[in-house]
Enzyme design. Structure first.
Site, short mmCIF file in Angstrom:
data_model
loop_
_atom_site.label_atom_id
_atom_site.label_comp_id
_atom_site.label_asym_id
_atom_site.label_seq_id
_atom_site.Cartn_x
_atom_site.Cartn_y
_atom_site.Cartn_z
N SER A 59 56.62 70.59 35.15
CA SER A 59 56.37 71.60 34.10
C SER A 59 57.29 71.42 32.91
CB SER A 59 56.57 73.01 34.66
OG SER A 59 55.90 73.16 35.88
N1 SAH Z 1 57.02 73.08 40.15
C1 SAH Z 1 56.76 71.67 39.91
C2 SAH Z 1 55.49 71.41 39.15
C3 SAH Z 1 54.32 71.73 39.96
S1 SAH Z 1 52.82 70.86 39.59
C4 SAH Z 1 57.94 70.99 39.25
O1 SAH Z 1 58.96 71.65 38.96
O2 SAH Z 1 57.87 69.79 39.06
C5 SAH Z 1 51.82 71.73 40.75
C6 SAH Z 1 52.01 71.30 42.18
O3 SAH Z 1 51.25 72.20 42.98
C7 SAH Z 1 51.48 69.92 42.48
O4 SAH Z 1 52.49 69.12 42.99
C8 SAH Z 1 50.37 70.16 43.52
O5 SAH Z 1 50.32 69.16 44.53
C9 SAH Z 1 50.79 71.49 44.09
N2 SAH Z 1 49.72 72.26 44.72
C10 SAH Z 1 48.45 72.51 44.29
N3 SAH Z 1 47.79 73.28 45.18
C11 SAH Z 1 48.65 73.54 46.19
C12 SAH Z 1 48.58 74.29 47.41
N4 SAH Z 1 47.46 74.94 47.77
N5 SAH Z 1 49.67 74.35 48.19
C13 SAH Z 1 50.82 73.70 47.87
N6 SAH Z 1 50.95 72.98 46.73
C14 SAH Z 1 49.88 72.90 45.90
#
Ligand code: SAH
Length: 219
Positions: free
Chosen positions: A66
């Site tokens: 992000s």
């Molecule tokens: N917080 C992260 C950015 C997240 S990007 C950072 O600081 O880098 C969003 C993430 O959510 C992705 O890695 C994706 O794999 C995850 N994601 C999407 N759906 C999900 C679910 N149902 N359970 C767990 N993770 C999920």
């Protein structure tokens, strides 16, 4: 500045923090945490030299780390105290979780991609962050064994705040979640669980990858 006009690392860091403040990240503890956790190691490959820019960047498994100002605003909105137990859904690079770990007593972070969880764990170790537990799983169901949580942060966009997560939030707790159709612009929502029910307030427009069901293909 160095002789060739490039900014030194210290100057880049100062600019980074100045920019965060200009975007509304004013909480002292959040700024200190973001100063302590270098975003560089969380960004790999060709994008490393853009780690201090305020933009989302690609990471493995087709996901994104992000934008720092959004990480700051979400962390600030949670109003985390040093006694809090926090759940993050969407570990991704681990950057947000590392910042939460500086603010909270204990952090649980869940991602559906095993590879992302593994790589994030290595960085947590390198930063000596021992209060984070990173788990591979579908985070939309939360972590019933560790519930309830003081604070919950979802860093992938849901069509609605997931019911199991609302149920695992303590009374008086706060959840921050981007809500909206997966590809369109989403709204960042702050949910406050009170004795008289759930209070919602809309913070700003954001764009996150979607919250998906089940485990990622690599898992
Ligand atoms: N917080 C992260 C950015 C997240 S990007 C950072 O600081 O880098 C969003 C993430 O959510 C992705 O890695 C994706 O794999 C995850 N994601 C999407 N759906 C999900 C679910 N149902 N359970 C767990 N993770 C999920």
């Amino acid at each position: 500045m160095t002789d060739d006009g490039a900014l030194s690392q210290a100057e880049q860091k100062m600019q980074f923090l100045y920019h965060l403040r200009s975007k509304g990240v004013t909480d002292k503890r959040v700024l200190e945490a973001m100063e302590a956790i270098d975003r560089g190691p969380f960004v790999k490959g060709i994008f490393t030299d853009r780690a201090y820019e305020d933009m989302p960047l690609p990471i493995a498994c087709g996901q994104t780390i992000s934008q720092p100002s959004v990480v700051g605003l979400m962390s600030q909105a949670l109003n985390i105290t040093p006694r809090d137990k926090v759940l993050e859904v969407g570990t991704g690079s681990g950057y947000q979780a590392a910042i939460l770990a500086k603010l909270a007593r204990r952090v649980y972070t869940v991602d559906r991609h095993r590879r992302l969880v593994r790589e994030a764990r290595d960085i947590f170790d390198a930063f000596d962050l021992h209060n984070i537990t990173a788990i591979t799983g579908d985070g939309s169901f939360g972590l019933p064994d560790q519930a309830p949580f003081d604070k919950i942060i979802v860093t992938a966009a849901a069509e609605d705040p997931p019911g199991p997560l609302l149920a695992q939030l303590k009374m008086g707790g706060i959840m921050v979640v981007p809500v909206g159709q997966s590809d369109a612009v989403q709204s960042l929502i702050r949910v406050h669980k009170t004795e008289s029910g759930l209070e919602y307030d809309e913070m700003r427009d954001v764009r996150f990858v979607p919250l998906l069901e089940g485990l990622g293909k690599d898992s």
